[in-house]
Scaffold this motif. Sequence first.
Motif, PDB file in Angstrom:
ATOM      1  N   THR A 124      33.586  35.439  36.065  1.00  0.00           N
ATOM      2  CA  THR A 124      34.874  35.082  35.947  1.00  0.00           C
ATOM      3  C   THR A 124      35.486  34.657  34.522  1.00  0.00           C
ATOM      4  O   THR A 124      36.547  35.083  34.079  1.00  0.00           O
ATOM      5  N   VAL A 130      37.258  42.434  38.079  1.00  0.00           N
ATOM      6  CA  VAL A 130      37.868  41.198  37.528  1.00  0.00           C
ATOM      7  C   VAL A 130      38.471  41.993  36.046  1.00  0.00           C
ATOM      8  O   VAL A 130      39.490  41.332  35.676  1.00  0.00           O
ATOM      9  N   GLU A 147      41.614  28.859  39.068  1.00  0.00           N
ATOM     10  CA  GLU A 147      40.897  29.880  39.689  1.00  0.00           C
ATOM     11  C   GLU A 147      41.884  31.343  39.000  1.00  0.00           C
ATOM     12  O   GLU A 147      41.038  32.391  39.341  1.00  0.00           O
TER      13      GLU A 147
END
Length: 459
Positions: free
Chosen positions: A115, A151, A277
């Motif tokens: 991430t 992502v 997030e």
Amino acid sequence: MASTLSDRLSKLVKTMRGQARITESNVQDMLREVRMALLEADVALPVVRDFIARVKDKALGTEVAGSLNPGQALVGIVHKELAATMGEGVSDINLAAQPPAVILMAGLQGAGKTTTTAKLTKHLITKRKKKVLTVSADVYRPAAIEQLKTVTAQAGGEWFPSDPTQKPREIALAALDYAKRHYFDVLLVDTAGRLGIDEALMAEIRELHAALNPVETLFVVDAMQGQDAVNTAKAFKDALPLTGVVLTKLDGDSRGGAALSVRQITGAPIKFAGVSEKIDGLEVFDAERHAGRVLGMGDIVALVEEVQKGVDMDAAQKFADKMKSGGGFDLNDFLAQISQMKKMGGLSSLMDKLPSQLTAKAAGADMDKAERDVRRMEGIINSMTPLERRKPELLKASRKRRIAAGAGVHVQEVNRLLNQFDQMQGMMKKMKGGGLMKMMKRMGGMGGPGGGGFPGMPR
């Protein structure tokens, strides 16, 4: 750590009133409170000892300015030393290399490397205007390769395909060759993590480092790990020449010990912090500003940046002109206000950046409930017709029942929203004649559709 340390220091400030200077006798009580707060925050014991020694050395004999008491003077010293412990100023990413600049991402499984790789991709594209390629060298977790593909697309970068049957070194060198041939500025290499530190992982990542000769080797660590983060940091420091640290999940860390410990253990500067997030939830780490947050001083600079990024100033100007001309505040404006607040990260994000004395009233409030209330209000307004939004006075019993059914709420919720709207409308009437625009300019845009008191904010 933020609440514990700021609470303890606030008590000290009150108890030390009337004393003219910091002495050997009164500094002991102060430092005991600071030591306890740091240990409770899971800061490594050697780091605590060193920190306390430095604060004591700076504090003893300090003359207290007329406007301060010894407690307040100590808070200033603690703030300065906190910032020094976490690093001086800001250490952004180093891209001074023949393109492509290679950045190696290292850390344990679950620390948030994949991430963070995507968030860093987004940062480099939007803030540094770079063409970025990502590749996953994690052949042990096939899902990691697909996750990075997903992502990276969200971040707007390009992804280089890899396969679990390949060797990590082969993958990385193939990606580097592709990046050179297609004129990429930066290559981000996401490496494999393990559930624990083992020699196989370290040997593999050392081999990758030797093959790639990266300009940056970033150690990604979960801020929630506390003491465990220190052990991990030490192992990676011994294996690799780390150039920087990325702290993830800093927004969810109530203890905050990792930020203090990791910098001192690795000797590498904290370069980034994961603060949400969202794909853009990565901040360049500023030790001075983070020290202010830890001490309950908030981070007004970050708040203003959030506002400037989230607020549409053209829409704000139109709104101000409408108010000035007596155009009236309707439910469309109320909905726009909710929308602007969401763009700025929501209630909890804004509250986190305000000084603790300003948010003390809301400290016991359930921020999750407040966020749900805001979403419910948005649903209610969206269930109205355009005419009803422009003319709320039309909303009698039968219309309210229809709106409540459409939004999936009780009629009382509709009435509550209308009451809040009436209060806001009254406030806007008082701001006629240019008062609103003055307030907006003063607060960097906060008074526009996203200002004037956020709907759902605990009062």
